[in-house]
Scaffold this motif. Sequence first.
Motif, PDB file in Angstrom:
ATOM      1  N   ASP A   1       0.811  -1.216   0.000  1.00 57.45           N
ATOM      2  CA  ASP A   1       0.000   0.000   0.000  1.00 57.45           C
ATOM      3  C   ASP A   1       0.846   1.270   0.000  1.00 57.45           C
TER       4      ASP A   1
ATOM      5  N   THR B   1      -5.451  -0.091 -14.071  1.00 56.68           N
ATOM      6  CA  THR B   1      -6.508  -1.112 -14.146  1.00 56.68           C
ATOM      7  C   THR B   1      -5.957  -2.491 -13.806  1.00 56.68           C
TER       8      THR B   1
ATOM      9  N   ARG C   1      -5.308  -2.849 -10.114  1.00 53.84           N
ATOM     10  CA  ARG C   1      -6.574  -2.988  -9.398  1.00 53.84           C
ATOM     11  C   ARG C   1      -7.113  -4.419  -9.536  1.00 53.84           C
ATOM     12  N   GLN C   2      -7.025  -4.990 -10.739  1.00 55.53           N
ATOM     13  CA  GLN C   2      -7.483  -6.367 -10.941  1.00 55.53           C
ATOM     14  C   GLN C   2      -6.683  -7.352 -10.089  1.00 55.53           C
TER      15      GLN C   2
ATOM     16  N   ALA D   1      -5.082  -6.677  -7.307  1.00 54.80           N
ATOM     17  CA  ALA D   1      -5.418  -6.451  -5.901  1.00 54.80           C
ATOM     18  C   ALA D   1      -6.769  -7.084  -5.554  1.00 54.80           C
ATOM     19  N   GLU D   2      -7.730  -6.953  -6.459  1.00 55.30           N
ATOM     20  CA  GLU D   2      -9.047  -7.552  -6.220  1.00 55.30           C
ATOM     21  C   GLU D   2      -8.949  -9.075  -6.157  1.00 55.30           C
ATOM     22  N   GLU D   3      -8.093  -9.650  -6.990  1.00 50.86           N
ATOM     23  CA  GLU D   3      -7.910 -11.096  -6.965  1.00 50.86           C
ATOM     24  C   GLU D   3      -7.279 -11.541  -5.646  1.00 50.86           C
TER      25      GLU D   3
ATOM     26  N   VAL E   1      -7.598  -9.947  -2.764  1.00 52.22           N
ATOM     27  CA  VAL E   1      -8.653  -9.814  -1.753  1.00 52.22           C
ATOM     28  C   VAL E   1      -9.590 -11.011  -1.807  1.00 52.22           C
ATOM     29  N   ARG E   2      -9.982 -11.409  -3.025  1.00 59.88           N
ATOM     30  CA  ARG E   2     -10.895 -12.549  -3.163  1.00 59.88           C
ATOM     31  C   ARG E   2     -10.294 -13.821  -2.576  1.00 59.88           C
ATOM     32  N   ARG E   3      -9.027 -14.049  -2.865  1.00 61.29           N
ATOM     33  CA  ARG E   3      -8.382 -15.277  -2.378  1.00 61.29           C
ATOM     34  C   ARG E   3      -8.229 -15.292  -0.863  1.00 61.29           C
TER      35      ARG E   3
ATOM     36  N   SER F   1     -10.258 -13.600   1.317  1.00 65.35           N
ATOM     37  CA  SER F   1     -11.496 -13.268   2.017  1.00 65.35           C
ATOM     38  C   SER F   1     -12.061 -14.449   2.780  1.00 65.35           C
TER      39      SER F   1
END
Length: 320
Positions: free
Chosen positions: A290, A302, A305-306, A308-310, A312-314, A316
Amino acid sequence: MKASRLLHLLLLLQTRQRITTGELAERLEVSRRTVLRDVEALSAAGVPVYAERGRNGGIVLLPGARLNASHLDPPELEALSVAGLDSAQLERVGLSAVGESATRKIAARQVTTPEDPNPLRLAKVVLVDSTAWFAEPASAIDISDLASALRHRRRMRIRYRSSAEEQATTRVVDPYGLVAKFGRWYLVADHRGHGRLFALERLQAYELLDAPVVLRSGETLRRWETLKQHAERQDRVSITFRLPTNRLDLAKRILGTRLREVSDVDQGFCTAVVGYPDLESVRQLLQFGDHIEILTPEAARTRIRQLAEELVRRHSAPLS
Protein backbone atom coordinates in the motif's frame (compact mmCIF):
# COMPACT_ATOMS: atom_id res chain seq x y z
CA MET A 1 53.85 -34.52 -4.76
CA LYS A 2 56.89 -33.54 -2.69
CA ALA A 3 57.72 -30.57 -4.94
CA SER A 4 54.16 -29.29 -4.58
CA ARG A 5 54.31 -29.75 -0.81
CA LEU A 6 57.64 -27.91 -0.56
CA LEU A 7 56.19 -25.01 -2.53
CA HIS A 8 53.13 -24.94 -0.28
CA LEU A 9 55.35 -24.95 2.82
CA LEU A 10 57.41 -22.06 1.48
CA LEU A 11 54.31 -20.05 0.63
CA LEU A 12 52.94 -20.52 4.12
CA LEU A 13 56.23 -19.35 5.61
CA GLN A 14 56.33 -16.29 3.36
CA THR A 15 52.90 -15.34 4.65
CA ARG A 16 53.66 -15.93 8.34
CA GLN A 17 57.50 -16.18 8.52
CA ARG A 18 57.27 -18.30 11.70
CA ILE A 19 54.93 -21.28 12.10
CA THR A 20 55.00 -24.18 14.58
CA THR A 21 55.88 -27.60 13.29
CA GLY A 22 52.51 -28.91 14.47
CA GLU A 23 50.53 -26.31 12.52
CA LEU A 24 52.56 -26.92 9.38
CA ALA A 25 52.01 -30.66 9.71
CA GLU A 26 48.26 -30.07 10.02
CA ARG A 27 48.10 -27.65 7.09
CA LEU A 28 50.17 -29.92 4.84
CA GLU A 29 48.44 -33.10 6.09
CA VAL A 30 51.74 -34.83 6.87
CA SER A 31 53.63 -35.86 10.02
CA ARG A 32 55.90 -33.51 11.99
CA ARG A 33 58.85 -35.67 11.00
CA THR A 34 57.99 -35.10 7.32
CA VAL A 35 57.84 -31.34 7.92
CA LEU A 36 61.33 -31.39 9.45
CA ARG A 37 62.66 -33.42 6.50
CA ASP A 38 61.09 -30.92 4.09
CA VAL A 39 62.72 -28.03 5.96
CA GLU A 40 66.09 -29.78 5.66
CA ALA A 41 65.51 -30.24 1.92
CA LEU A 42 64.70 -26.54 1.47
CA SER A 43 67.72 -25.50 3.51
CA ALA A 44 69.98 -27.79 1.47
CA ALA A 45 68.61 -26.13 -1.69
CA GLY A 46 69.72 -22.73 -0.40
CA VAL A 47 66.39 -21.47 0.99
CA PRO A 48 67.05 -19.52 4.27
CA VAL A 49 64.69 -21.61 6.39
CA TYR A 50 65.47 -23.39 9.64
CA ALA A 51 63.91 -25.09 12.65
CA GLU A 52 64.12 -23.08 15.86
CA ARG A 53 64.08 -25.03 19.10
CA GLY A 54 62.51 -24.07 22.40
CA ARG A 55 59.14 -23.07 23.82
CA ASN A 56 58.50 -20.36 21.24
CA GLY A 57 60.27 -22.16 18.45
CA GLY A 58 59.00 -23.38 15.13
CA ILE A 59 59.90 -23.24 11.47
CA VAL A 60 61.36 -19.86 10.53
CA LEU A 61 61.95 -18.18 7.17
CA LEU A 62 64.49 -15.34 7.25
CA PRO A 63 62.97 -11.92 6.39
CA GLY A 64 63.52 -10.84 2.81
CA ALA A 65 63.30 -14.33 1.33
CA ARG A 66 60.75 -14.20 -1.44
CA LEU A 67 59.48 -16.61 -4.09
CA ASN A 68 58.75 -15.12 -7.55
CA ALA A 69 54.95 -15.03 -7.52
CA SER A 70 54.86 -14.93 -11.30
CA HIS A 71 55.57 -18.68 -11.24
CA LEU A 72 51.90 -19.64 -11.22
CA ASP A 73 50.77 -22.99 -12.55
CA PRO A 74 48.41 -22.99 -15.58
CA PRO A 75 45.37 -23.98 -13.45
CA GLU A 76 46.17 -21.14 -11.04
CA LEU A 77 46.36 -18.71 -13.93
CA GLU A 78 42.92 -19.94 -15.00
CA ALA A 79 41.63 -19.28 -11.50
CA LEU A 80 42.94 -15.71 -11.66
CA SER A 81 41.44 -15.20 -15.13
CA VAL A 82 37.97 -15.66 -13.60
CA ALA A 83 38.81 -13.71 -10.46
CA GLY A 84 35.42 -11.99 -10.50
CA LEU A 85 33.84 -15.18 -9.21
CA ASP A 86 33.37 -15.60 -5.47
CA SER A 87 34.35 -18.75 -3.56
CA ALA A 88 30.99 -20.47 -4.12
CA GLN A 89 31.11 -19.85 -7.87
CA LEU A 90 34.75 -21.01 -8.09
CA GLU A 91 33.64 -24.20 -6.37
CA ARG A 92 30.92 -24.74 -8.99
CA VAL A 93 33.39 -24.49 -11.87
CA GLY A 94 35.93 -26.72 -10.14
CA LEU A 95 38.55 -24.04 -9.43
CA SER A 96 38.24 -23.72 -5.65
CA ALA A 97 41.48 -25.55 -4.76
CA VAL A 98 43.69 -23.87 -7.38
CA GLY A 99 42.11 -20.53 -6.53
CA GLU A 100 43.26 -20.95 -2.92
CA SER A 101 46.73 -21.93 -4.14
CA ALA A 102 46.98 -18.82 -6.32
CA THR A 103 45.76 -16.70 -3.41
CA ARG A 104 48.53 -18.06 -1.21
CA LYS A 105 51.12 -17.15 -3.83
CA ILE A 106 49.71 -13.64 -4.06
CA ALA A 107 49.71 -13.34 -0.27
CA ALA A 108 53.39 -14.23 -0.30
CA ARG A 109 54.03 -11.10 -2.40
CA GLN A 110 52.50 -8.68 0.09
CA VAL A 111 53.71 -5.15 -0.66
CA THR A 112 55.42 -3.30 2.18
CA THR A 113 56.76 0.21 2.60
CA PRO A 114 59.20 1.73 5.12
CA GLU A 115 56.30 3.77 6.54
CA ASP A 116 54.09 0.69 6.99
CA PRO A 117 56.16 -2.51 7.01
CA ASN A 118 53.21 -4.74 7.88
CA PRO A 119 50.07 -3.47 6.07
CA LEU A 120 46.90 -5.49 5.65
CA ARG A 121 46.45 -7.10 2.26
CA LEU A 122 43.65 -5.65 0.14
CA ALA A 123 41.83 -8.99 0.34
CA LYS A 124 41.55 -8.43 4.10
CA VAL A 125 39.55 -5.24 3.65
CA VAL A 126 37.69 -5.89 0.37
CA LEU A 127 35.29 -8.81 -0.12
CA VAL A 128 33.46 -9.63 -3.36
CA ASP A 129 30.22 -11.62 -3.06
CA SER A 130 28.49 -12.06 -6.41
CA THR A 131 25.45 -13.94 -5.14
CA ALA A 132 21.99 -12.35 -5.03
CA TRP A 133 20.20 -11.58 -1.77
CA PHE A 134 17.84 -14.31 -0.53
CA ALA A 135 18.39 -16.27 -3.73
CA GLU A 136 19.63 -19.79 -4.19
CA PRO A 137 18.81 -20.74 -7.79
CA ALA A 138 18.69 -24.48 -8.29
CA SER A 139 20.30 -26.10 -11.31
CA ALA A 140 20.40 -29.75 -12.24
CA ILE A 141 23.45 -29.06 -14.41
CA ASP A 142 26.98 -29.50 -13.04
CA ILE A 143 28.57 -26.21 -14.07
CA SER A 144 32.09 -27.60 -13.84
CA ASP A 145 31.21 -30.42 -16.27
CA LEU A 146 29.46 -28.00 -18.61
CA ALA A 147 32.46 -25.64 -18.61
CA SER A 148 34.73 -28.57 -19.47
CA ALA A 149 32.42 -29.62 -22.31
CA LEU A 150 32.47 -26.09 -23.73
CA ARG A 151 36.25 -26.30 -24.14
CA HIS A 152 35.78 -28.81 -26.97
CA ARG A 153 34.10 -26.15 -29.16
CA ARG A 154 31.37 -28.49 -30.38
CA ARG A 155 27.75 -27.87 -31.15
CA MET A 156 25.31 -28.83 -28.41
CA ARG A 157 21.86 -30.32 -28.26
CA ILE A 158 20.09 -28.96 -25.20
CA ARG A 159 16.80 -29.52 -23.41
CA TYR A 160 15.62 -26.12 -22.28
CA ARG A 161 12.43 -24.60 -20.87
CA SER A 162 11.81 -20.94 -21.64
CA SER A 163 10.21 -18.84 -18.92
CA ALA A 164 6.95 -18.71 -20.89
CA GLU A 165 6.86 -22.49 -21.48
CA GLU A 166 5.59 -25.28 -19.25
CA GLN A 167 7.60 -28.02 -20.97
CA ALA A 168 11.21 -28.12 -22.11
CA THR A 169 11.99 -28.37 -25.81
CA THR A 170 15.06 -29.62 -27.69
CA ARG A 171 17.22 -27.25 -29.70
CA VAL A 172 20.69 -27.26 -31.25
CA VAL A 173 22.94 -24.35 -30.30
CA ASP A 174 26.42 -23.03 -31.00
CA PRO A 175 27.82 -22.06 -27.59
CA TYR A 176 30.20 -19.21 -26.80
CA GLY A 177 30.55 -19.90 -23.08
CA LEU A 178 29.17 -19.26 -19.59
CA VAL A 179 28.44 -16.02 -17.77
CA ALA A 180 27.82 -15.55 -14.04
CA LYS A 181 25.52 -12.57 -13.43
CA PHE A 182 24.46 -11.62 -9.89
CA GLY A 183 24.33 -15.19 -8.62
CA ARG A 184 22.78 -16.68 -11.77
CA TRP A 185 24.53 -18.61 -14.53
CA TYR A 186 23.78 -18.30 -18.25
CA LEU A 187 24.86 -20.21 -21.32
CA VAL A 188 25.58 -17.75 -24.14
CA ALA A 189 24.93 -19.38 -27.52
CA ASP A 190 23.63 -18.84 -31.04
CA HIS A 191 20.34 -20.51 -31.87
CA ARG A 192 19.29 -20.42 -35.52
CA GLY A 193 21.75 -17.60 -36.16
CA HIS A 194 20.62 -15.39 -33.28
CA GLY A 195 22.33 -14.78 -29.93
CA ARG A 196 20.50 -16.15 -26.92
CA LEU A 197 20.90 -16.36 -23.16
CA PHE A 198 19.91 -19.69 -21.58
CA ALA A 199 19.47 -19.59 -17.79
CA LEU A 200 21.08 -22.72 -16.34
CA GLU A 201 18.31 -23.27 -13.80
CA ARG A 202 16.02 -23.98 -16.77
CA LEU A 203 18.59 -26.04 -18.69
CA GLN A 204 17.59 -29.66 -18.10
CA ALA A 205 20.18 -31.54 -20.19
CA TYR A 206 22.84 -31.14 -22.85
CA GLU A 207 25.00 -33.29 -25.10
CA LEU A 208 27.96 -32.57 -27.35
CA LEU A 209 27.47 -33.25 -31.05
CA ASP A 210 30.09 -34.39 -33.54
CA ALA A 211 29.86 -31.15 -35.51
CA PRO A 212 32.22 -28.29 -34.62
CA VAL A 213 30.72 -25.09 -33.27
CA VAL A 214 29.78 -22.55 -35.97
CA LEU A 215 30.08 -19.01 -34.65
CA ARG A 216 29.46 -15.81 -36.51
CA SER A 217 32.54 -13.97 -37.76
CA GLY A 218 34.12 -11.79 -35.11
CA GLU A 219 31.77 -12.94 -32.35
CA THR A 220 33.15 -14.09 -28.98
CA LEU A 221 31.84 -14.53 -25.45
CA ARG A 222 31.91 -10.74 -25.26
CA ARG A 223 28.66 -10.98 -27.20
CA TRP A 224 27.20 -11.22 -23.72
CA GLU A 225 27.50 -7.44 -23.43
CA THR A 226 25.25 -6.95 -26.46
CA LEU A 227 22.71 -9.49 -25.24
CA LYS A 228 22.70 -7.97 -21.75
CA GLN A 229 22.10 -4.48 -23.10
CA HIS A 230 19.29 -5.78 -25.29
CA ALA A 231 17.65 -7.46 -22.30
CA GLU A 232 18.00 -4.35 -20.14
CA ARG A 233 16.58 -2.06 -22.82
CA GLN A 234 13.36 -3.99 -23.37
CA ASP A 235 11.35 -1.16 -21.86
CA ARG A 236 8.34 -0.98 -24.15
CA VAL A 237 6.00 0.17 -21.36
CA SER A 238 6.75 3.16 -19.11
CA ILE A 239 4.86 3.24 -15.82
CA THR A 240 4.76 6.30 -13.60
CA PHE A 241 4.08 5.79 -9.91
CA ARG A 242 4.11 7.68 -6.63
CA LEU A 243 5.56 6.42 -3.35
CA PRO A 244 6.97 7.76 -0.04
CA THR A 245 10.53 9.06 -0.30
CA ASN A 246 11.56 6.74 2.54
CA ARG A 247 10.76 3.84 0.19
CA LEU A 248 12.93 5.19 -2.64
CA ASP A 249 16.05 3.25 -1.59
CA LEU A 250 13.96 0.07 -1.54
CA ALA A 251 12.67 0.88 -5.03
CA LYS A 252 16.21 1.34 -6.33
CA ARG A 253 17.23 -2.01 -4.86
CA ILE A 254 14.23 -3.90 -6.26
CA LEU A 255 13.89 -2.21 -9.64
CA GLY A 256 17.59 -1.67 -10.40
CA THR A 257 18.25 -0.18 -13.84
CA ARG A 258 14.54 -0.31 -14.70
CA LEU A 259 14.02 2.74 -12.49
CA ARG A 260 14.66 5.50 -14.98
CA GLU A 261 13.85 8.80 -13.30
CA VAL A 262 12.68 10.29 -10.02
CA SER A 263 11.04 13.72 -9.68
CA ASP A 264 8.60 15.85 -7.69
CA VAL A 265 10.18 15.02 -4.33
CA ASP A 266 7.93 16.97 -1.97
CA GLN A 267 6.27 16.52 1.42
CA GLY A 268 7.55 13.01 1.92
CA PHE A 269 6.52 11.66 -1.52
CA CYS A 270 8.13 11.37 -4.95
CA THR A 271 7.20 10.39 -8.49
CA ALA A 272 9.21 7.78 -10.39
CA VAL A 273 9.17 6.05 -13.79
CA VAL A 274 9.94 2.38 -14.36
CA GLY A 275 10.33 0.63 -17.71
CA TYR A 276 8.98 -2.88 -18.44
CA PRO A 277 8.91 -5.11 -21.52
CA ASP A 278 5.12 -5.55 -21.17
CA LEU A 279 2.17 -4.41 -19.09
CA GLU A 280 1.95 -7.67 -17.14
CA SER A 281 5.33 -6.92 -15.54
CA VAL A 282 3.50 -4.38 -13.38
CA ARG A 283 3.04 -7.34 -11.00
CA GLN A 284 6.52 -6.55 -9.64
CA LEU A 285 5.18 -3.33 -8.13
CA LEU A 286 2.88 -5.34 -5.84
CA GLN A 287 5.97 -5.79 -3.65
CA PHE A 288 5.47 -2.21 -2.45
CA GLY A 289 2.02 -3.02 -1.09
CA ASP A 290 0.00 0.00 0.00
CA HIS A 291 3.02 2.32 -0.27
CA ILE A 292 2.64 2.75 -4.02
CA GLU A 293 0.11 4.40 -6.34
CA ILE A 294 0.25 3.86 -10.12
CA LEU A 295 -0.40 7.16 -11.94
CA THR A 296 -0.04 6.30 -15.65
CA PRO A 297 -0.88 4.66 -17.98
CA GLU A 298 -4.51 3.93 -17.16
CA ALA A 299 -4.06 0.32 -18.33
CA ALA A 300 -1.44 -0.21 -15.61
CA ARG A 301 -3.78 1.24 -12.95
CA THR A 302 -6.51 -1.11 -14.15
CA ARG A 303 -4.22 -4.14 -14.08
CA ILE A 304 -2.95 -3.38 -10.56
CA ARG A 305 -6.57 -2.99 -9.40
CA GLN A 306 -7.48 -6.37 -10.94
CA LEU A 307 -4.55 -8.05 -9.25
CA ALA A 308 -5.42 -6.45 -5.90
CA GLU A 309 -9.05 -7.55 -6.22
CA GLU A 310 -7.91 -11.10 -6.97
CA LEU A 311 -5.72 -11.06 -3.84
CA VAL A 312 -8.65 -9.81 -1.75
CA ARG A 313 -10.90 -12.55 -3.16
CA ARG A 314 -8.38 -15.28 -2.38
CA HIS A 315 -7.87 -14.06 1.16
CA SER A 316 -11.50 -13.27 2.02
CA ALA A 317 -12.59 -16.80 2.81
CA PRO A 318 -10.84 -18.98 5.43
CA LEU A 319 -8.84 -21.96 4.22
CA SER A 320 -10.88 -25.15 4.15
